[in-house]
Design a protein around this motif. Structure first.
Motif, PDB file in Angstrom:
ATOM      1  N   MET A  12       0.844  -1.175   0.000  1.00  0.00           N
ATOM      2  CA  MET A  12       0.000   0.000   0.000  1.00  0.00           C
ATOM      3  C   MET A  12       0.889   1.239   0.000  1.00  0.00           C
ATOM      4  SD  MET A  12      -2.155   1.459   3.184  1.00  0.00           S
ATOM      5  CE  MET A  12      -0.914   2.413   3.976  1.00  0.00           C
ATOM      6  N   SER A  13       1.134   1.767  -1.139  1.00  0.00           N
ATOM      7  CA  SER A  13       1.948   2.976  -1.238  1.00  0.00           C
ATOM      8  C   SER A  13       1.036   4.194  -1.174  1.00  0.00           C
ATOM      9  CB  SER A  13       2.736   2.974  -2.551  1.00  0.00           C
ATOM     10  OG  SER A  13       3.578   4.089  -2.597  1.00  0.00           O
ATOM     11  N   VAL A  14       1.347   5.104  -0.259  1.00  0.00           N
ATOM     12  CA  VAL A  14       0.508   6.293  -0.109  1.00  0.00           C
ATOM     13  C   VAL A  14       0.614   7.170  -1.344  1.00  0.00           C
ATOM     14  CG1 VAL A  14       0.598   6.298   2.401  1.00  0.00           C
ATOM     15  CG2 VAL A  14       2.315   7.547   1.136  1.00  0.00           C
ATOM     16  N   GLN A  15      -0.472   7.847  -1.666  1.00  0.00           N
ATOM     17  CA  GLN A  15      -0.518   8.697  -2.849  1.00  0.00           C
ATOM     18  C   GLN A  15      -0.494  10.189  -2.509  1.00  0.00           C
ATOM     19  OE1 GLN A  15      -0.321   7.259  -5.926  1.00  0.00           O
ATOM     20  NE2 GLN A  15      -0.082   5.408  -4.694  1.00  0.00           N
ATOM     21  N   THR A  16      -0.920  10.530  -1.284  1.00  0.00           N
ATOM     22  CA  THR A  16      -0.979  11.938  -0.904  1.00  0.00           C
ATOM     23  C   THR A  16      -0.324  12.139   0.465  1.00  0.00           C
ATOM     24  OG1 THR A  16      -3.086  11.774   0.274  1.00  0.00           O
ATOM     25  CG2 THR A  16      -3.199  12.198  -2.111  1.00  0.00           C
ATOM     26  N   ALA A  17       0.044  13.376   0.720  1.00  0.00           N
ATOM     27  CA  ALA A  17       0.612  13.711   2.024  1.00  0.00           C
ATOM     28  C   ALA A  17      -0.405  13.460   3.132  1.00  0.00           C
ATOM     29  CB  ALA A  17       1.069  15.171   2.033  1.00  0.00           C
ATOM     30  N   GLU A  18      -1.677  13.699   2.846  1.00  0.00           N
ATOM     31  CA  GLU A  18      -2.712  13.479   3.855  1.00  0.00           C
ATOM     32  C   GLU A  18      -2.809  12.000   4.240  1.00  0.00           C
ATOM     33  OE1 GLU A  18      -3.088  15.762   1.414  1.00  0.00           O
ATOM     34  OE2 GLU A  18      -3.063  17.455   2.799  1.00  0.00           O
TER      35      GLU A  18
END
Length: 152
Positions: free
Chosen positions: A1-7
């Motif tokens: 699960m690679s994050v897409q946004t800073a949030e």
């Protein structure tokens, strides 16, 4: 699960570290640091201030794949740690030493952990290192695991 946004990355830190450093803040869109050291009640003096020997560690999320780690206070010192910080282009600020962690240099944290651990394998002059150093490298290890999971 690679994050897409800073949030998304902030949400992971929010859950892993029980909120922002300022516990009054709850809005993930805020640009606030997270405490990533393992402080507890025994690290504070009678006035409620952290002991001077305590190594404070904060992370600020700058982007989905970029965080800034700040080491403040009683940061354990050694030639190996200093060399690592120089290699990673760490900045000395009024608040301490800061450097950027990205997926590209995340593995380098292993080397920093080893360099901190090496401090207490030899004779050292600062008595507090007996207690401080293991906590620093354990906190760095936890941070690395949080980032590995976020950036996997």
């Amino acid at each position: 699960m690679s994050v897409q946004t800073a949030e998304e990355l902030k949400a992971i830190f929010f859950d892993a570290y029980d909120g922002f450093a300022d516990k009054r803040l709850k809005d993930i869109s805020r640009d606030a640091p997270f405490i990533v050291d393992d402080r507890n009640k025994s690290d504070f003096d009678a006035r409620g201030q952290l002991f001077m020997w305590f190594c404070q560690m904060f992370v600020t999320v700058e982007a989905s794949h970029r965080v800034r780690l700040s080491l403040r206070g009683g940061v354990p010192k050694s030639a190996g740690v200093t060399a690592w910080l120089r290699e990673q282009r760490a900045e000395q600020t009024n608040f301490g030493t800061e450097f950027v962690i990205t997926p590209e240099n995340l593995k380098a944290l292993d080397d920093l952990i080893i360099r901190f651990a090496d401090i207490t394998k030899k004779r050292y002059d600062t008595k507090a290192y007996k207690f401080v150093v293991p906590r620093v490298y354990k906190s760095l290890g936890v941070l690395k695991k949080v980032l590995e999971a976020a950036w996997a």
